[in-house]
Write an enzyme that holds these catalytic residues in place. Structure first.
Site, PDB file in Angstrom:
ATOM      1  N   CYS A 118       0.868  -1.406  -0.031  1.00 16.53           N
ATOM      2  CA  CYS A 118       0.057  -0.226  -0.001  1.00 16.53           C
ATOM      3  C   CYS A 118       0.851   1.193  -0.094  1.00 16.53           C
ATOM      4  CB  CYS A 118      -0.958   0.151   1.106  1.00 16.53           C
ATOM      5  SG  CYS A 118      -0.331  -0.274   2.700  1.00 16.53           S
ATOM      6  N   CYS A 126      -3.378  -2.718  -0.618  1.00 11.29           N
ATOM      7  CA  CYS A 126      -2.589  -3.615  -0.187  1.00 11.29           C
ATOM      8  C   CYS A 126      -1.923  -4.424  -1.294  1.00 11.29           C
ATOM      9  CB  CYS A 126      -2.773  -4.165   1.123  1.00 11.29           C
ATOM     10  SG  CYS A 126      -3.090  -2.863   2.278  1.00 11.29           S
ATOM     11  N   LYS A 191      -5.313  -8.944  11.583  1.00 12.33           N
ATOM     12  CA  LYS A 191      -5.152  -7.271  11.507  1.00 12.33           C
ATOM     13  C   LYS A 191      -6.677  -6.892  10.967  1.00 12.33           C
ATOM     14  CE  LYS A 191      -2.936  -3.813   8.630  1.00 12.33           C
ATOM     15  NZ  LYS A 191      -1.982  -3.628   7.755  1.00 12.33           N
ATOM     16  N   ARG A 201      -1.574   6.338   7.855  1.00  9.37           N
ATOM     17  CA  ARG A 201      -1.571   6.565   6.777  1.00  9.37           C
ATOM     18  C   ARG A 201      -1.560   8.036   6.085  1.00  9.37           C
ATOM     19  NH1 ARG A 201      -7.309   3.077   5.849  1.00  9.37           N
ATOM     20  NH2 ARG A 201      -6.424   1.195   6.694  1.00  9.37           N
ATOM     21  N   ARG A 213     -10.164  -1.169   3.183  1.00 11.03           N
ATOM     22  CA  ARG A 213      -9.716  -2.388   2.970  1.00 11.03           C
ATOM     23  C   ARG A 213     -10.521  -3.464   3.692  1.00 11.03           C
ATOM     24  NH1 ARG A 213      -4.987   0.224   1.885  1.00 11.03           N
ATOM     25  NH2 ARG A 213      -3.797   1.530   3.204  1.00 11.03           N
ATOM     26  N   LYS A 244      -3.476  -6.825  15.993  1.00 12.33           N
ATOM     27  CA  LYS A 244      -3.380  -5.320  15.432  1.00 12.33           C
ATOM     28  C   LYS A 244      -4.839  -4.794  15.266  1.00 12.33           C
ATOM     29  CE  LYS A 244      -1.498  -2.286  11.907  1.00 12.33           C
ATOM     30  NZ  LYS A 244      -0.995  -2.505  10.693  1.00 12.33           N
ATOM     31  N   SER A 270      -1.050   3.780  15.222  1.00 10.48           N
ATOM     32  CA  SER A 270      -0.995   5.206  15.277  1.00 10.48           C
ATOM     33  C   SER A 270      -2.083   5.933  15.978  1.00 10.48           C
ATOM     34  CB  SER A 270      -0.754   5.464  13.847  1.00 10.48           C
ATOM     35  OG  SER A 270      -1.910   5.134  12.972  1.00 10.48           O
ATOM     36  N   TYR A 309       4.724   3.271  18.964  1.00  5.90           N
ATOM     37  CA  TYR A 309       5.419   4.765  18.886  1.00  5.90           C
ATOM     38  C   TYR A 309       5.972   4.947  20.112  1.00  5.90           C
ATOM     39  CZ  TYR A 309       2.997   3.686  14.448  1.00  5.90           C
ATOM     40  OH  TYR A 309       2.815   3.120  13.125  1.00  5.90           O
TER      41      TYR A 309
HETATM   42  C1  PBG Z   1       0.369  -1.399   5.972  1.00  3.62           C
HETATM   43  C2  PBG Z   1       0.359  -1.030   7.352  1.00  3.62           C
HETATM   44  C3  PBG Z   1      -0.432  -0.257   8.049  1.00  3.62           C
HETATM   45  C4  PBG Z   1      -0.121  -0.265   9.310  1.00  3.62           C
HETATM   46  C5  PBG Z   1       1.078  -0.988   9.526  1.00  3.62           C
HETATM   47  N1  PBG Z   1       1.232  -1.575   8.202  1.00  3.62           N
HETATM   48  C6  PBG Z   1      -1.636   0.490   7.614  1.00  3.62           C
HETATM   49  C7  PBG Z   1      -2.862  -0.035   7.020  1.00  3.62           C
HETATM   50  O1  PBG Z   1      -3.306  -1.052   7.207  1.00  3.62           O
HETATM   51  O2  PBG Z   1      -3.494   0.929   6.396  1.00  3.62           O
HETATM   52  C8  PBG Z   1      -0.724   0.517  10.392  1.00  3.62           C
HETATM   53  C9  PBG Z   1       0.228   0.844  11.385  1.00  3.62           C
HETATM   54  C10 PBG Z   1      -0.405   2.113  12.465  1.00  3.62           C
HETATM   55  O3  PBG Z   1      -1.528   2.522  12.258  1.00  3.62           O
HETATM   56  O4  PBG Z   1       0.287   2.503  13.345  1.00  3.62           O
HETATM   57  N2  PBG Z   1      -0.601  -2.261   5.288  1.00  3.62           N
HETATM   58 ZN    ZN Z   2      -1.112  -2.128   3.289  1.00  3.14          ZN
END
Ligand code: PBG
Ligand code: ZN
Length: 321
Positions: A118, A126, A191, A201, A213, A244, A270, A309
């Protein structure tokens, strides 16, 4: 009379009976690496987090070493994006160059490579797309190529986050065929399609250009499905499993850690970070107390590894505990 308070009488006493502990060695710090020179761009929604160009990474590495953190999760932000995310598996892609540099300068770091398209695709999904459909099987060879290319660059651990079916098996086969039989896979097994990824993002320039997604990431109401995802990943050869986001999914983490005898990782994402930082900036919460409580919550729920983080702050606070 039973007096629960006997064991709470002093710091030493409380520490003696402490059931859960955070270990610096199990913290993972995510970093964003961008192309260009002399860049240290703040991410607005993630105070304290920056996108670094490779020539400025040394400042960050110094901070990381000083805090005694040793595990990094690398996200590259390419200048060029296309339909097939070709910079994701280019020998000189930004992520490959960043990993090569990091390992050369800091061989003691354990460098984890996030594998997903992505950040590299013009549509921000992705996987490969056909119209508005996200293709599964057609994406697998690209994820495999990306994994091999990141292993060649020096990654110590491969972490697929795309949520395509069969990716762990495909990547395992690809790594083995390329001679990387000893490089483990940490799978983002459970996830969820979550609103908590918003700030990331922005940081990684990876928002989908159309749709969402939800056809590949998991549906938030489901727990048993997360366990099926993990079972599949184990069968396909995953070495470490992940849940996650973290705090809104502690029940999933608990169920997973009780069911599977595998190292369990959690991603304190995040949006979770942004909420804490925003409230702390207002003076509404005590940042240190809240962050440490959040870390303990994930540990109690069964996490071994915490991706966060807050890692540098947490490591610092652990030192003066
Ligand atoms: C990529 C990815 C994402 C995150 C980690 N790897 C974003 C998503 O799936 O949109 C999110 C990490 C975060 O929010 O700290 N696929
Ligand atoms: Zn991704």
């Amino acid at each position: 009379m039973r007096r629960m308070r006997r064991l709470r009488s002093s710091g030493a006493m409380r520490s003696l009976v402490q059931e859960t502990r955070i270990h610096r060695q199990q913290l993972v710090y995510p970093i964003f690496v961008t192309e260009g020179e002399n860049m240290k761009n703040p991410v607005a929604s993630m105070p304290g987090i920056f996108q670094y160009s490779i020539d400025r990474l040394d400042e960050l590495c110094k901070e990381i070493r000083e805090r005694g953190v040793q595990n990094l999760l690398i996200f590259g932000i390419p200048a060029h994006k296309d339909e097939r995310g070709s910079q994701a598996y280019a020998r000189d892609g930004i992520t490959q160059r960043a990993i090569r540099y990091l390992k050369e300068q800091n061989p003691e770091f354990l460098v984890i490579a996030d594998v997903c398209l992505c950040e590299y695709t013009s549509h921000g999904h992705c996987g490969l797309v056909d119209g508005c459909h996200i293709l599964n099987d057609e994406t697998l060879p690209l994820l495999t190529e990306m994994s091999v290319s990141l292993a060649k660059a020096g990654a110590d651990l491969i972490a697929p986050s795309d949520m395509m079916d069969g990716r762990v098996a495909a990547i395992r086969r690809g790594l083995d065929a390329a001679g990387f039989v000893d490089i483990p896979i940490m799978s983002y097994s459970a996830k969820y399609a979550s609103g908590y990824y918003g700030p990331f993002r922005e940081a990684a320039h990876s928002a989908p250009g159309f749709g969402d997604r939800k056809t590949y990431q998991m549906d938030p109401p489901n727990v048993r499905e997360a366990l099926r995802e993990m079972e599949a990943d184990i069968e396909e050869g995953a070495d470490i499993l992940m849940v996650k986001p973290g705090l809104a999914y502690l029940d999933v983490l608990r169920a997973a850690s009780q069911r599977f005898d595998y190292p369990m990782a959690v991603y304190n994402v995040s949006g979770e970070y942004a909420m804490v930082k925003a409230a702390a900036a207002q003076g509404w919460i005590d940042e240190r107390r809240i962050v440490m409580e959040n870390m303990l919550a994930m540990k109690r729920a069964g996490a071994d590894i915490i991706i966060t983080y807050h890692a540098l702050d947490v490591a610092g606070w652990l030192e003066d505990e």
